[in-house]
Design a protein around this motif. Structure first.
Motif, PDB file in Angstrom:
ATOM      1  N   ASP A  28     -27.471 -48.454  95.837  1.00  0.00           N
ATOM      2  CA  ASP A  28     -28.348 -47.794  95.194  1.00  0.00           C
ATOM      3  C   ASP A  28     -29.213 -46.940  96.074  1.00  0.00           C
ATOM      4  OD1 ASP A  28     -27.305 -48.760  93.137  1.00  0.00           O
ATOM      5  OD2 ASP A  28     -28.931 -50.140  92.472  1.00  0.00           O
ATOM      6  N   GLN A  29     -29.522 -45.727  96.027  1.00  0.00           N
ATOM      7  CA  GLN A  29     -30.316 -44.984  96.676  1.00  0.00           C
ATOM      8  C   GLN A  29     -30.949 -43.691  95.789  1.00  0.00           C
ATOM      9  OE1 GLN A  29     -28.523 -42.964 100.048  1.00  0.00           O
ATOM     10  NE2 GLN A  29     -27.991 -44.943 100.996  1.00  0.00           N
ATOM     11  N   TYR A  30     -32.215 -43.528  95.813  1.00  0.00           N
ATOM     12  CA  TYR A  30     -32.894 -42.610  95.171  1.00  0.00           C
ATOM     13  C   TYR A  30     -32.628 -41.120  95.949  1.00  0.00           C
ATOM     14  CZ  TYR A  30     -36.803 -39.778  93.526  1.00  0.00           C
ATOM     15  OH  TYR A  30     -37.573 -38.603  93.110  1.00  0.00           O
ATOM     16  N   THR A  31     -32.223 -40.206  94.959  1.00  0.00           N
ATOM     17  CA  THR A  31     -31.901 -38.844  95.426  1.00  0.00           C
ATOM     18  C   THR A  31     -33.089 -38.081  94.688  1.00  0.00           C
ATOM     19  OG1 THR A  31     -29.495 -39.356  95.751  1.00  0.00           O
ATOM     20  CG2 THR A  31     -30.505 -37.306  95.806  1.00  0.00           C
ATOM     21  N   PRO A  32     -34.024 -37.259  95.386  1.00  0.00           N
ATOM     22  CA  PRO A  32     -34.900 -36.802  94.712  1.00  0.00           C
ATOM     23  C   PRO A  32     -34.493 -35.360  94.058  1.00  0.00           C
ATOM     24  CG  PRO A  32     -35.169 -36.692  96.893  1.00  0.00           C
ATOM     25  CD  PRO A  32     -34.396 -37.432  96.674  1.00  0.00           C
ATOM     26  N   VAL A  33     -35.082 -34.934  92.945  1.00  0.00           N
ATOM     27  CA  VAL A  33     -34.679 -33.716  92.402  1.00  0.00           C
ATOM     28  C   VAL A  33     -35.358 -32.651  93.058  1.00  0.00           C
ATOM     29  CG1 VAL A  33     -34.449 -32.555  90.265  1.00  0.00           C
ATOM     30  CG2 VAL A  33     -33.725 -34.795  90.381  1.00  0.00           C
ATOM     31  N   THR A 113     -40.118 -28.279 100.964  1.00  0.00           N
ATOM     32  CA  THR A 113     -38.916 -28.950 100.560  1.00  0.00           C
ATOM     33  C   THR A 113     -38.878 -30.300 101.291  1.00  0.00           C
ATOM     34  OG1 THR A 113     -37.714 -27.752 102.395  1.00  0.00           O
ATOM     35  CG2 THR A 113     -37.569 -27.054 100.227  1.00  0.00           C
ATOM     36  N   ASN A 116     -40.973 -32.367  99.108  1.00  0.00           N
ATOM     37  CA  ASN A 116     -40.543 -32.241  97.843  1.00  0.00           C
ATOM     38  C   ASN A 116     -41.559 -31.920  96.886  1.00  0.00           C
ATOM     39  OD1 ASN A 116     -38.618 -31.914  96.024  1.00  0.00           O
ATOM     40  ND2 ASN A 116     -38.918 -33.696  95.078  1.00  0.00           N
ATOM     41  N   TYR A 155     -41.874 -35.857  92.591  1.00  0.00           N
ATOM     42  CA  TYR A 155     -41.419 -37.350  92.134  1.00  0.00           C
ATOM     43  C   TYR A 155     -41.826 -37.612  90.864  1.00  0.00           C
ATOM     44  CZ  TYR A 155     -41.633 -42.304  92.264  1.00  0.00           C
ATOM     45  OH  TYR A 155     -41.181 -43.646  92.280  1.00  0.00           O
TER      46      TYR A 155
END
Length: 191
Positions: A28-33, A113, A116, A155
């Motif tokens: 599981d990895q958090y991928t930011p929008v 960027t 983010n 976030y």
């Protein structure tokens, strides 16, 4: 004896199940929008922290951000009025009869960027309104300034910024002595 074997089996099964569930978490990895400059636009509900000298006041407020402008339709002018009118009873009477004060802050946005976020270079505008002082309606002008950037955080889709009232002028005369009024929106939630 049988009970010990059953307990050992259940203990082994629990340990194995825990190990398997932890291994699945490794993937599981958090991928930011990624944020876009247009993400800043919207309606917000925020906690406004106002401080002057040693006094701190907090209030929930609503504001709108659109087209490089933050607009407060009903800006809380309590500290400004209490700075102008030092008698608490008279200040409360003026506040009770004061119409809504609209206040706007211009900003220039820049995309960051790497973190983010959207950085906001704030350009606070002059806040102007009318209040009755000793039976006479007088014009109030509050010069605002921002000493730090604001941020839209991708976030949690929140807007965070701060500014301060540098000087208050009533009927063309500066209020002296004067303690700076600081305004801070530490977190705001987009509606």
């Amino acid at each position: 004896m049988k009970i010990k074997k059953v307990l050992r089996f259940l203990m082994f099964a629990a340990i194995a199940l825990t190990g398997v569930s932890l291994i699945s978490c490794l993937e599981d990895q958090y991928t930011p929008v990624p944020v876009k400059l247009s993400d800043v636009d919207g309606n917000y509900r925020a906690r406004l922290v106002t401080s002057q000298g040693g006094k701190i006041n907090e209030k929930l407020i609503d504001f709108n951000a659109k087209d490089s402008m933050i607009t407060f339709k009903d800006f809380p002018a309590r500290e400004v009025v209490k700075t102008i009118i030092t008698d608490p009873a008279k200040a409360d009477t003026v506040l009770a009869h004061l119409e809504k004060v609209e206040y706007k802050i211009k900003f220039k946005s820049k995309l960051n960027t790497e973190q983010n976020v959207i950085e906001l270079a704030l350009e606070p505008q002059l806040m102007a309104f009318q209040i009755p002082v000793e039976g006479v309606t007088k014009s109030v002008a509050v010069k605002m300034t921002a000493k730090q950037k604001g941020f839209y955080v991708g976030y949690d889709n929140s807007l965070r910024f701060a500014w301060e009232a540098e000087k208050i002028t009533v009927g063309g005369t500066d209020i002296t002595p004067y303690q700076t009024i600081k305004y801070e929106v530490p977190i705001s939630i987009k509606n």
